[in-house]
Design a protein around this motif. Sequence first.
Motif, PDB file in Angstrom:
ATOM      1  N   LEU A   1       0.838  -1.198   0.000  1.00 32.42           N
ATOM      2  CA  LEU A   1       0.000   0.000   0.000  1.00 32.42           C
ATOM      3  C   LEU A   1       0.874   1.249   0.000  1.00 32.42           C
ATOM      4  CD1 LEU A   1      -2.960   1.107   0.366  1.00 32.42           C
ATOM      5  CD2 LEU A   1      -2.447   1.180   2.811  1.00 32.42           C
ATOM      6  N   PRO A   2       0.675   2.168  -0.947  1.00 33.41           N
ATOM      7  CA  PRO A   2       1.524   3.383  -0.986  1.00 33.41           C
ATOM      8  C   PRO A   2       1.360   4.236   0.273  1.00 33.41           C
ATOM      9  CG  PRO A   2       0.255   3.127  -3.024  1.00 33.41           C
ATOM     10  CD  PRO A   2      -0.307   2.154  -2.041  1.00 33.41           C
ATOM     11  N   LYS A   3       2.422   4.322   1.066  1.00 32.70           N
ATOM     12  CA  LYS A   3       2.417   5.158   2.261  1.00 32.70           C
ATOM     13  C   LYS A   3       3.252   6.412   2.061  1.00 32.70           C
ATOM     14  CE  LYS A   3       1.515   1.360   5.453  1.00 32.70           C
ATOM     15  NZ  LYS A   3       1.892   0.665   6.690  1.00 32.70           N
ATOM     16  N   PHE A   4       3.741   6.581   0.843  1.00 32.73           N
ATOM     17  CA  PHE A   4       4.497   7.767   0.455  1.00 32.73           C
ATOM     18  C   PHE A   4       3.918   8.302  -0.846  1.00 32.73           C
ATOM     19  CE2 PHE A   4       7.369   5.733   3.323  1.00 32.73           C
ATOM     20  CZ  PHE A   4       8.199   6.716   3.830  1.00 32.73           C
ATOM     21  N   ALA A   5       4.136   9.580  -1.081  1.00 32.13           N
ATOM     22  CA  ALA A   5       3.778  10.188  -2.369  1.00 32.13           C
ATOM     23  C   ALA A   5       4.976  10.984  -2.855  1.00 32.13           C
ATOM     24  CB  ALA A   5       2.562  11.087  -2.225  1.00 32.13           C
ATOM     25  N   ILE A   6       5.272  10.875  -4.141  1.00 29.25           N
ATOM     26  CA  ILE A   6       6.346  11.670  -4.740  1.00 29.25           C
ATOM     27  C   ILE A   6       5.691  12.758  -5.575  1.00 29.25           C
ATOM     28  CG2 ILE A   6       8.300  11.651  -6.310  1.00 29.25           C
ATOM     29  CD1 ILE A   6       8.807   8.781  -5.451  1.00 29.25           C
ATOM     30  N   ILE A   7       5.906  14.000  -5.171  1.00 31.66           N
ATOM     31  CA  ILE A   7       5.259  15.143  -5.820  1.00 31.66           C
ATOM     32  C   ILE A   7       6.334  16.045  -6.393  1.00 31.66           C
ATOM     33  CG2 ILE A   7       3.799  17.167  -5.450  1.00 31.66           C
ATOM     34  CD1 ILE A   7       2.435  15.532  -3.208  1.00 31.66           C
ATOM     35  N   MET A   8       6.250  16.273  -7.682  1.00 35.62           N
ATOM     36  CA  MET A   8       7.203  17.140  -8.388  1.00 35.62           C
ATOM     37  C   MET A   8       6.486  18.414  -8.797  1.00 35.62           C
ATOM     38  SD  MET A   8       9.049  14.128 -10.597  1.00 35.62           S
ATOM     39  CE  MET A   8       7.615  13.063 -10.542  1.00 35.62           C
ATOM     40  N   GLU A   9       7.013  19.547  -8.354  1.00 34.77           N
ATOM     41  CA  GLU A   9       6.387  20.841  -8.621  1.00 34.77           C
ATOM     42  C   GLU A   9       7.361  21.745  -9.359  1.00 34.77           C
ATOM     43  OE1 GLU A   9       3.731  22.524  -5.486  1.00 34.77           O
ATOM     44  OE2 GLU A   9       4.827  21.148  -4.191  1.00 34.77           O
ATOM     45  N   PRO A  10       6.879  22.523 -10.333  1.00 37.21           N
ATOM     46  CA  PRO A  10       7.782  23.436 -11.058  1.00 37.21           C
ATOM     47  C   PRO A  10       8.233  24.619 -10.223  1.00 37.21           C
ATOM     48  CG  PRO A  10       5.520  23.692 -11.825  1.00 37.21           C
ATOM     49  CD  PRO A  10       5.522  22.528 -10.897  1.00 37.21           C
TER      50      PRO A  10
END
Length: 785
Positions: free
Chosen positions: A440-449
């Motif tokens: 189960l994904p317990k992390f999120a990878i968020i890429m922002e400009p």
Amino acid sequence: MRFNLEGLEVFFPYDRIYLEQYQYMRSIKQTLDAGGHCLLEMPTGTGKTVCLLSLITSYQLAHPNCGKLVYCTRTVPEMNSVMEELGTVFSYRSEQLRLDREAAAAADASNTQQAEDVAMMDVEESAKSSITNNNTEQQQQQVRKRKRIYGPKKNGQKENMGPIPYDGGAGGSGALALCLSSRREATSMPSGVYDLEELKKWGKGKNWCPYYLTRQAINHATVLVFNYQYMLDPKVAKMVSKELESESIIVFDEAHNIDSVCIEALSVTVNDRNLDQATRSLGRLSSEVSRMKASDSERLQREYQNLVNGLVDQGLLEASANEAGFASNVLNPDVINEAVPGNIRRAEHFISFMKKIVEHLKTRLLTVAGPRGGVISETPLAFLHRMITTTSLEAKPLKFAYSRLSSLLRTLQVPNLDDYNALTDVADFASLVATYSEGLPKFAIIMEPNGSSIPGASDPVIQLACLDASLAIAPLFKRFGSVIITSGTLSPIDLYPKLLQFEPRVSESFNMSTFRPCIRPLVITRGSDQLPVSTKFDDRGDMGVVRNYGSMLVELCSSIPDGVVAFFTSYSYMESIISEWDGMGILRQLTKSKLVFIETKDVVETTLALDNFRRACDSGRGAVFLSVARGKVSEGINFDRHYGRAVIMFGVPFQYTLSHILRARLEYLQTNYQIREQDFLNFDALRQASQCVGRVIRSKIDYGLMIFADSRYNRHDKRTKLPGWIQNFLGDGQLNLSTDTAIAQVKHFLRVMAQPVDQNKLKEVLLSLEEVEAMNPPTQMIEAP
């Protein structure tokens, strides 16, 4: 006083005790007896710290098999306060035990004297009379001595720090056997209470480094005062806390934000600047490896052999006591117990491996910042799959990136580890992504400009955000028998077991016993012109709201003497409203009654502003401190007595709801724990507001105003999430006020509180020793061995 609490003799360093203090200690004892965890909300200013220390150290004395007390708190001022209270408790207990030893020795002498010579009756009777008189005089002296209240001197000198002067210390072995292996020197450290200054002083006297002295003393001390990260951050905990026995008692004080600390411990942010620094660091590492190959190739070979055997990771090879352990940033035992893969065991191979990771992250940032870029959110599995496909790296070596880097830096004996922080972050990022990619994904990878707080600035970032707060703290619940989570603001208390995924044996919220209404919460919903005031997004830019808030602050500061503290919802809002006030002339009006100090993001500037704020209050000029919820001032800085006669909370301090990381966490909580989005946002905002206004009251004889300046506080769903001890003082007459009516109540409250304290009424809320003993059923006392 010394009293019996359900069979346990408790050493409490004051003559009297509040009812809630007694109830608080009883709940802690029940938790320790049951061998479980607990959640306890204790009102601020009621002696929470001294209760924790008195009860748990008394429990340790009565139960020799009990482990260490590890007291975790968040800020340096809080840690200093704990050390001072600990010195008070141990000094009192030490003297009480000394008096017991003297009384026992006198009794033994009396018995010996009686048995010496039966024939000399007259001499014997005379000796008995003399000893009885001496004993009577000693007992009277003991009673007089036991009435002494122990504490730091008023001039700030720490009289209870350092070695405990009495023989035998405070009930321990009396000395710590220490040895610095590199110098083959051994000595004993006197039993006592050692803060940073005392450790430096004692180390200087022995010509020992205080850092290594502390590393040695940790293994022998019975009480440790830590920062949260020493227990919650795996990178630090593995080096510092790995030797703690499972019987240790872990306390998290001021733990209202403990879920946020857990998430921060497992989150990493990487930007262009970090990656450029990481590239330079890899170049330096490559040069260092080449230099060492030429001068000391055996050291690299030994490290390689250790990694081949997997001895360090499996704990079969003991590292030097003066060096950090083989650091790991992950909690998964399957990773920790494996050997480092073969393709990164050689130093030069590992450096090449890390270069590929850095280049891949740079490529991803360029994609995000490009014309077709934008905000991208991925699961760790999707991110890892793309990395493996692009770079041809394997997943397993990525899990060991952080551990392998730590080993290499230690082998190379790098003098300044700060130069490699960016590279460490990259290795940390890679290890966490590879370790937690499955299930189960317990992390999120968020890429922002644009991750910069500066408008218009381009600063693309990749953020690895932990979504599950229980990940960091779960090993503690599993490893240690008792974990105590406590604060003055844990309401609503039933949400913490869901966020941290544990079942407390005891969960309780205590009320404040008072002899007078020492706090006055006020909810101001309208300005003097009857227009509603609020900081919600649609209204915060309204000039009417800005003007009403400014007029409200000016009138309050004109009516309230000494110090006033005002909290805003964010730095950007505080800066914008101060700018508007300056244009309206409100700041000029404000300086007529008080000096104005402002919190900034710079720690040094804020500390200097706090010092000058206190000087202004001490001189009688008065001052107002403008600060931010979730800032430095809202955590661990107390505005007791004349430093804080009122705290004003401008608005409801909600988090930035458009944050992509916050949106990901809210979705995770809704999906997995059935915590609704609005419930969590309200809970988080109200605990921050409660923490801010709680700075105003630090004792029963203190008093202060808690002013909530926002129409939303008048709603039932908001104010019912305030701690119960604040709600008890919040009657219908303090709700839905305009500025004018609030000012009238402020003046009346201050006029009443300015009267001398009625000592007789104060004693009514303080329990004497006889009253405390009467509350206990007759049980067998557990005595110290």
